[in-house]
Structures are given as C-alpha cells and as structure tokens.
Design an enzyme around this catalytic site. Structure first.
Site, mmCIF file in Angstrom:
data_model
loop_
_atom_site.group_PDB
_atom_site.id
_atom_site.type_symbol
_atom_site.label_atom_id
_atom_site.label_comp_id
_atom_site.label_asym_id
_atom_site.label_seq_id
_atom_site.Cartn_x
_atom_site.Cartn_y
_atom_site.Cartn_z
ATOM 1 N N THR A 197 -8.844 -0.721 12.251
ATOM 2 C CA THR A 197 -9.411 0.433 12.049
ATOM 3 C C THR A 197 -10.245 0.576 13.290
ATOM 4 O O THR A 197 -10.980 -0.349 13.741
ATOM 5 C CB THR A 197 -10.086 0.629 10.898
ATOM 6 O OG1 THR A 197 -10.910 1.770 10.841
ATOM 7 C CG2 THR A 197 -10.933 -0.565 10.399
ATOM 8 N N ASP B 192 0.259 -7.735 -6.602
ATOM 9 C CA ASP B 192 -0.999 -7.631 -6.097
ATOM 10 C C ASP B 192 -1.150 -8.406 -4.697
ATOM 11 O O ASP B 192 -0.541 -9.627 -4.771
ATOM 12 C CB ASP B 192 -1.949 -8.097 -7.080
ATOM 13 C CG ASP B 192 -3.517 -7.439 -6.544
ATOM 14 O OD1 ASP B 192 -3.971 -7.800 -5.460
ATOM 15 O OD2 ASP B 192 -4.089 -6.810 -7.334
ATOM 16 N N ALA C 258 -4.885 -2.136 1.138
ATOM 17 C CA ALA C 258 -6.242 -2.523 1.450
ATOM 18 C C ALA C 258 -7.540 -1.872 0.852
ATOM 19 O O ALA C 258 -7.059 -0.627 0.169
ATOM 20 C CB ALA C 258 -6.875 -2.291 2.798
ATOM 21 N N TYR D 259 -16.486 -3.286 4.726
ATOM 22 C CA TYR D 259 -14.840 -3.013 4.956
ATOM 23 C C TYR D 259 -14.528 -3.332 6.583
ATOM 24 O O TYR D 259 -13.449 -3.805 6.717
ATOM 25 C CB TYR D 259 -14.871 -1.309 5.010
ATOM 26 C CG TYR D 259 -13.550 -0.913 5.431
ATOM 27 C CD1 TYR D 259 -12.257 -1.164 4.860
ATOM 28 C CD2 TYR D 259 -13.392 0.018 6.631
ATOM 29 C CE1 TYR D 259 -11.266 -0.563 5.153
ATOM 30 C CE2 TYR D 259 -12.133 0.313 7.217
ATOM 31 C CZ TYR D 259 -11.025 0.139 6.456
ATOM 32 O OH TYR D 259 -9.865 0.734 6.795
ATOM 33 N N GLN E 20 -2.286 7.022 0.834
ATOM 34 C CA GLN E 20 -1.769 8.108 1.846
ATOM 35 C C GLN E 20 -1.028 7.826 2.956
ATOM 36 O O GLN E 20 0.125 8.326 3.160
ATOM 37 C CB GLN E 20 -3.330 8.719 2.834
ATOM 38 C CG GLN E 20 -2.899 9.824 3.775
ATOM 39 C CD GLN E 20 -4.100 10.084 4.567
ATOM 40 O OE1 GLN E 20 -4.578 10.919 4.444
ATOM 41 N NE2 GLN E 20 -4.436 9.210 5.615
ATOM 42 N N ARG F 279 0.516 -1.852 -7.017
ATOM 43 C CA ARG F 279 -0.334 -2.699 -8.261
ATOM 44 C C ARG F 279 -0.154 -1.762 -9.482
ATOM 45 O O ARG F 279 -0.132 -0.668 -9.535
ATOM 46 C CB ARG F 279 -1.681 -2.420 -7.734
ATOM 47 C CG ARG F 279 -2.443 -3.502 -6.943
ATOM 48 C CD ARG F 279 -3.978 -3.299 -7.003
ATOM 49 N NE ARG F 279 -4.299 -1.961 -6.643
ATOM 50 C CZ ARG F 279 -5.640 -2.207 -6.140
ATOM 51 N NH1 ARG F 279 -6.335 -3.276 -6.542
ATOM 52 N NH2 ARG F 279 -6.467 -1.003 -5.592
ATOM 53 N N GLY G 163 0.771 -1.396 -0.064
ATOM 54 C CA GLY G 163 0.073 0.016 0.119
ATOM 55 C C GLY G 163 0.744 1.226 0.152
ATOM 56 O O GLY G 163 0.404 2.286 0.338
ATOM 57 N N LYS H 239 -11.930 -6.039 8.169
ATOM 58 C CA LYS H 239 -10.663 -5.634 8.890
ATOM 59 C C LYS H 239 -10.732 -6.481 10.164
ATOM 60 O O LYS H 239 -9.657 -6.594 10.868
ATOM 61 C CB LYS H 239 -10.681 -3.979 9.171
ATOM 62 C CG LYS H 239 -10.261 -3.302 8.010
ATOM 63 C CD LYS H 239 -8.901 -3.635 7.642
ATOM 64 C CE LYS H 239 -8.227 -2.471 6.673
ATOM 65 N NZ LYS H 239 -6.911 -2.584 6.327
ATOM 66 N N HIS I 48 -7.541 9.335 10.134
ATOM 67 C CA HIS I 48 -6.218 9.992 9.692
ATOM 68 C C HIS I 48 -6.182 10.747 8.290
ATOM 69 O O HIS I 48 -6.394 9.733 7.668
ATOM 70 C CB HIS I 48 -4.940 9.516 10.469
ATOM 71 C CG HIS I 48 -4.534 8.207 10.083
ATOM 72 N ND1 HIS I 48 -5.283 6.794 10.350
ATOM 73 C CD2 HIS I 48 -3.807 7.706 9.112
ATOM 74 C CE1 HIS I 48 -4.728 5.997 10.001
ATOM 75 N NE2 HIS I 48 -4.004 6.109 8.795
ATOM 76 N N LEU J 189 -0.095 -2.043 4.828
ATOM 77 C CA LEU J 189 -1.322 -1.321 4.761
ATOM 78 C C LEU J 189 -2.068 -1.217 3.568
ATOM 79 O O LEU J 189 -3.236 -0.665 3.403
ATOM 80 C CB LEU J 189 -0.475 0.321 4.590
ATOM 81 C CG LEU J 189 0.768 0.436 5.476
ATOM 82 C CD1 LEU J 189 1.191 1.896 5.037
ATOM 83 C CD2 LEU J 189 0.118 0.613 6.841
#
Ligand code: NAP
Length: 339
Positions: free
Chosen positions: A126, A59, A83, A150, A11, A32, A7, A154, A180, A81
């Site tokens: 999360t 991937d 996802a 989602y 961000q 990816r 990831g 998680k 965040h 990270l």
C-alpha cells in the site's frame, strides 16, 4: 488456470474474481465465516458469476487451514488480498491488525514455500507505507516510513514476500497500490462515506456528512483498473514490486466538492480544522469536521509515479478522479432509491 483469492469478499476481491473468471480461470476464494452468514461483496455479484466461484471457508491466521488449501489446490496463482485494511481501526486494534496482516501473510508465504512453490503470489502492499512523504511523486525508490499500525503491518508483509522471493526463489510480487475506490468500497472509508452521504442528502436527509481531516491529500483511482494491474504483475517474466496510482492528488475537501457537484450543489467552506464546515448556497451545513475522526498520526501528501508499471506492464489507470466520484455518487443514489 487456477487462482486462489484471499479476501474475495472485499472490494478488490469483487473486481478481481470477475476479471479472472472472464479470462477463463477457475477461481477459488477464501472466506471468513461470520455469525450472520453474510458474504461481503460476493453477495453483490450477479448470480451467474457468483455460482462459478469455489469458496473455502477459513481464516488466514489459521496456518493449518492454509496449508491444507495450498496442498490440495496447488493453484498457478494466489492473490493475497485478505487484510484488516482500515487504517483508523488499526490504531484501535493494532494487535488484531498485526495478527491478520503479518501473521496471515507469513502463513500464506510458508504454505506456498513448503507445499506449492510453483504458485505465483501477489501481495497487496500500500501507499500507506510512504507515511507522510516529503518527496512527490512517490515511486518504488521512495523511502518507506509507515505512520500507522496498518502501514507497519504491511511493511512486514512486503519484506516477508521480498525475503521469501530472494531466499527461496519464489515468484512473489508486491503491488504498492495507492487508494482505489469503487461502488463496493466499504462504508467506513472516507470516499464511500462522502458518496453515500451526498446521495442521502439529495434524497432528503438533513444529516450532515461528518469527516476527519478534510485537508488530507490522496491519489484516488478506480479499483476495477487496479485489479488488472495485479493480474499483469503475475504474468510478467519475473517477480517484482510495482507502484500503481493515477498520478493525481486531491484532498478530501476536493472529493466532497466533486461529489456534491454531481448534483450541481456548490459547497462553500467556512472555518478551519475541526471547526470547518461545508455549506450549501442556502447556508445549510452539509459537511462538518470532527476531532474524533482525526487519526493520532496522519499519513497523506500522496501522488503516484507509476512510470515503472506503465513501462514494464503497459498498465494505465482508465478512470480518473472526476469519473470515479461520479460513478460512486450515482451508484449510491440508485442504491438508496431502491432500498
Ligand atoms: P477490504 O474491502 O477491506 O477487503 C479485505 C478482505 O480481507 C475482506 O474480504 C475480509 O473479509 C478479508 N479478511 C480480513 N481479515 C481476514 C482474515 N483474518 N481471514 C480471512 N479473510 C480476512 O480491502 P480491499 O479494499 O479489497 O483491499 C484489498 C487488499 O489491498 C487489502 O490487503 C488492503 O489492505 C490492500 N490495499 C487496499 C487499498 C485500497 O485503497 N483499497 C490500497 C492499498 C492496499 P471480511 O469480509 O470477513 O472482513
């Protein structure tokens, strides 16, 4: 020290890769491929930073790719990270969300277990795991009651890492992170929609900002602070789970008011629910709610009790709500001006 970041084009990958490089790490990222060959936030990194990254195209749903990667690199640390991270989209495409977030996480755990068991792993859990909590603030002991595909995905990721940690004595830690945000937040997320919308309006646009539930209450911090906590989790003596947030609650409505406040524009609210609008002092509609952007199930009422991470890892959020909003709006004004 070598670290792999899955990831890396997101961000958090943007801030984490810079933090790790500044600490002298050799940083490898999983990226990816897409048909336009864009590289997400990697394209926003300064060239001298970007060229230090070692990129592996692949991937996380590809078990074979991850096995080869872990076998050849055997990093000291892996930050997982990657996802499908957008809650709204998870209602549209639960299957692809589960494939990436459950299947992908299982692939990472299996590759570590069989090919690189000394690798320390961070898993990006999360605050969405709390659903719509009745107890405030939320900490590591708050019941997990997910309310979206989602969050369900998680939850599976969290329990996969906990199970592997206990069953195979692996160093796998979970960060239960509250929202965040930053100047490189994806444009579909509500905070960035607001900061970009405010910037556009200030620079002459007549398009109001269209949002979903204005009353949703979240705990918003600055992504740059949170990646430091991720790193600290992997330096701790034992693997563990930590809640990270700011301890402050604000509604989407508060975010809108604060964002327009950066430009000294005062918003007055009229109507309720899907009929609510935010007006300028001249009566112009600057913000409106839309039924189409409401989620089938809302999850909010968030405020973090981050006392464990503060006591055990010495982590504190530096940037709080007001400053975060200012950073985002000022950055988007600059971006739009220079387009
Ligand atoms: P983000 O900006 O959406 O980044 C997600 C990253 O995952 C992107 O680089 C994306 O690549 C990559 N990815 C998605 N599916 C993939 C796949 N199948 N194979 C390889 N890469 C894949 O998310 P973020 O804000 O940085 O968040 C990082 C992590 O923390 C995520 O797991 C998120 O769920 C979690 N989290 C975030 C927050 C928050 O408020 N930001 C809070 C709690 C937890 P593409 O560029 O190709 O899409």
């Amino acid at each position: 020290m070598k670290a792999i970041v899955t990831g890396i084009s997101g961000q958090d990958g943007f801030f984490l890769s810079q933090l790790l490089l500044s600490k002298g790490y050799e940083v490898h990222g999983v990226l990816r491929r897409n048909s336009s060959m864009t590289r997400g936030t990697i394209d926003f990194l300064p060239p001298d930073i970007e060229k230090q990254l070692v990129i592996h195209y692949g991937d996380i749903t590809d078990e074979n790719f991850l096995s080869k990667l872990l076998q050849s690199e055997k990093p000291e640390e892996l930050y997982h990270l990657a996802a499908q991270s957008f809650v709204g989209y998870s209602f549209e495409s639960a299957h692809s969300t589960y494939d990436a977030n459950i299947g992908g996480t299982l692939n990472v755990c299996n590759a570590i277990k069989t090919l690189s068991p000394d690798t320390r792993m961070y898993f990006a859990a999360t605050s969405e795991l709390f659903g719509k909590p009745n107890e405030t603030p939320q900490n590591e002991r708050t019941p997990l009651l997910p309310r979206s595909p989602y969050a369900v995905s998680k939850l599976a990721g969290l329990w996969t890492t906990r199970t592997y940690r206990d069953a195979y004595q692996l160093f796998m830690s979970n960060g239960i992170l509250f929202n965040h945000e930053s100047e490189v937040r994806g444009p579909e997320f509500v905070t960035r929609k607001i900061s970009m919308g405010v910037a556009r309006i200030l620079l002459g646009s007549n398009e109001p900002i269209v949002l979903g539930n204005l009353s949703a209450v979240k705990d918003w911090g600055y992504a740059k602070d949170y990646v430091e906590g991720m790193w600290k989790m992997l330096q701790y003596e034992i693997p563990d789970d930590f809640v990270m947030g700011t301890g402050e609650s604000h509604s989407v409505r508060d975010f809108v008011e604060e964002a327009f406040g950066v430009a000294n524009i005062k918003i007055t609210w009229k109507g309720t629910g899907v009929n609510e609008v935010g007006l300028s002092e001249e009566g112009k509609v600057l913000v409106k709610a839309s039924r189409g952007l409401y989620r089938p199930l809302e999850s909010d009422n968030y405020r973090a009790d981050y006392s464990k991470v503060r006591e055990k890892l010495g982590w504190e959020p530096r940037v709080k709500f007001k400053e975060l909003v200012r950073i985002m709006v000022e950055n988007d004004i600059k971006l739009i001006k220079h387009k």
